[in-house]
Design a protein around this motif. Structure first.
Motif, PDB file in Angstrom:
ATOM      1  N   UNK A 159      11.186   4.423  -3.386  1.00 27.07           N
ATOM      2  CA  UNK A 159       9.907   4.135  -3.175  1.00 27.07           C
ATOM      3  C   UNK A 159       9.603   5.391  -2.122  1.00 27.07           C
ATOM      4  N   UNK A 160      10.373   6.133  -2.093  1.00 23.70           N
ATOM      5  CA  UNK A 160      10.440   6.864  -0.496  1.00 23.70           C
ATOM      6  C   UNK A 160      10.398   8.460  -1.665  1.00 23.70           C
ATOM      7  N   UNK A 161       9.538   9.371  -0.843  1.00 25.85           N
ATOM      8  CA  UNK A 161       9.822  11.204  -1.547  1.00 25.85           C
ATOM      9  C   UNK A 161       9.156  11.770  -0.296  1.00 25.85           C
ATOM     10  N   UNK A 162       9.653  12.908  -1.026  1.00 21.93           N
ATOM     11  CA  UNK A 162       8.912  13.564   0.395  1.00 21.93           C
ATOM     12  C   UNK A 162       9.077  14.787  -0.262  1.00 21.93           C
ATOM     13  N   UNK A 163       7.917  15.550  -0.059  1.00 22.93           N
ATOM     14  CA  UNK A 163       7.838  17.176  -0.461  1.00 22.93           C
ATOM     15  C   UNK A 163       7.310  18.212   0.576  1.00 22.93           C
ATOM     16  N   UNK A 210       0.499  -1.290  -0.312  1.00 21.43           N
ATOM     17  CA  UNK A 210      -0.210   0.049  -0.138  1.00 21.43           C
ATOM     18  C   UNK A 210       0.663   1.302   0.135  1.00 21.43           C
ATOM     19  N   UNK A 211       0.494   2.455  -0.291  1.00 22.98           N
ATOM     20  CA  UNK A 211       0.627   4.140  -0.275  1.00 22.98           C
ATOM     21  C   UNK A 211       0.344   4.921   1.115  1.00 22.98           C
ATOM     22  N   UNK A 212       1.308   4.712   1.534  1.00 21.76           N
ATOM     23  CA  UNK A 212       1.233   5.796   2.696  1.00 21.76           C
ATOM     24  C   UNK A 212       1.481   7.666   2.539  1.00 21.76           C
ATOM     25  N   UNK A 232       4.480   1.758  -1.985  1.00 22.01           N
ATOM     26  CA  UNK A 232       4.593  -0.005  -2.002  1.00 22.01           C
ATOM     27  C   UNK A 232       4.776  -0.445  -0.898  1.00 22.01           C
ATOM     28  N   UNK A 233       4.895   0.703   0.230  1.00 23.23           N
ATOM     29  CA  UNK A 233       5.700  -0.667   1.507  1.00 23.23           C
ATOM     30  C   UNK A 233       6.061  -1.746   1.912  1.00 23.23           C
TER      31      UNK A 233
END
Lengths: 115, 113
Positions: A64-68, A17-19, A81-82
């Motif tokens: 898979x990790x991204x931050x804004x 899942x996406x979080x 895609x945890x």
């Protein structure tokens, strides 16, 4: 005054899942950091922002990790895609600058559990 | 490369006894050093920090730390521990090149009455 806040405080999700994890820094703090703390470990750096731009994202483990931080205040850490290995406490911190002498103020963290 | 070592995973002390938590760092230049405390369910709180000058720094809650360049150490001390000091303690070094904190693995402090 208000400190750094993070929501949610706990998040349980299923593998794949996406979080999204949110961080609200102290008002006026230009620098914002994300760290990840696994069980029994100290926090490990993920990414930091100076204003709106990601100044250093070298700690992100993979794509898979991204931050804004679109408006230079609130930041969102996004994990696609945890995987079970992503389970950890995600900490956010903010400071008035990045010379190293400014105190980083930490939020209470978001505890992520991937089943 | 920068790193921080906290050799003691867990320490138990009696209330009223003195405390010393060890921290060794590896850093090429003059280090910026920090001690943070983390109570269950709480965020990290800064106890004290060292940048330069007097090598003995005072912090909140009666804690102090001494920077010893020759030993690459920054040990945390408190003369008389209170039950409320039970928590996890983290030593950290700030890398001005990387612009972030590098933490040790922490020392868990238990205080017995």
């Amino acid at each position: 005054g208000a400190g750094v806040s993070q929501t949610p405080s706990n998040k349980v999700t299923e593998k794949g899942k996406y979080v999204e994890l949110r961080c609200d820094p102290i008002s006026g703090h230009t620098a914002l950091y994300w760290y990840r703390q696994s069980l029994g470990q100290g926090p490990e750096f993920l990414i930091y922002f100076q204003g709106t731009g990601a100044a250093d994202d070298s700690g992100l483990p993979n794509d898979r990790f991204f931050a804004v931080r679109p408006e230079g205040s609130v930041s969102t850490l996004k994990i696609q895609r945890t995987e079970r290995g992503d389970s950890a406490v995600y900490l956010c911190a903010s400071s008035t600058g990045t010379s190293g002498q400014e105190t980083q103020y930490f939020g209470p963290g978001t505890r992520l559990l991937v089943l | 490369a920068q790193s921080v070592t906290q050799p003691d995973i867990h320490i138990t002390v009696s209330e009223g006894a003195s405390l010393e938590l060890r921290c060794n760092y590896s850093y090429g230049a003059t280090p910026y050093l920090f001690w943070y405390v983390q109570s269950p369910g709480q965020g990290l709180q800064l106890l004290l920090k060292y940048f330069s000058g007097d090598t003995l720094v005072q912090g909140i809650k009666g804690f102090e730390a001494e920077f010893k360049r020759s030993q690459s150490s920054f040990n945390l001390r408190k003369p008389s521990v209170h039950w409320s000091d039970a928590a996890e303690y983290f030593c950290a070094v700030y890398s001005t090149g990387a612009n972030n904190l590098f933490f040790g693995t922490g020392t868990r402090l238990t205080v017995i009455p």
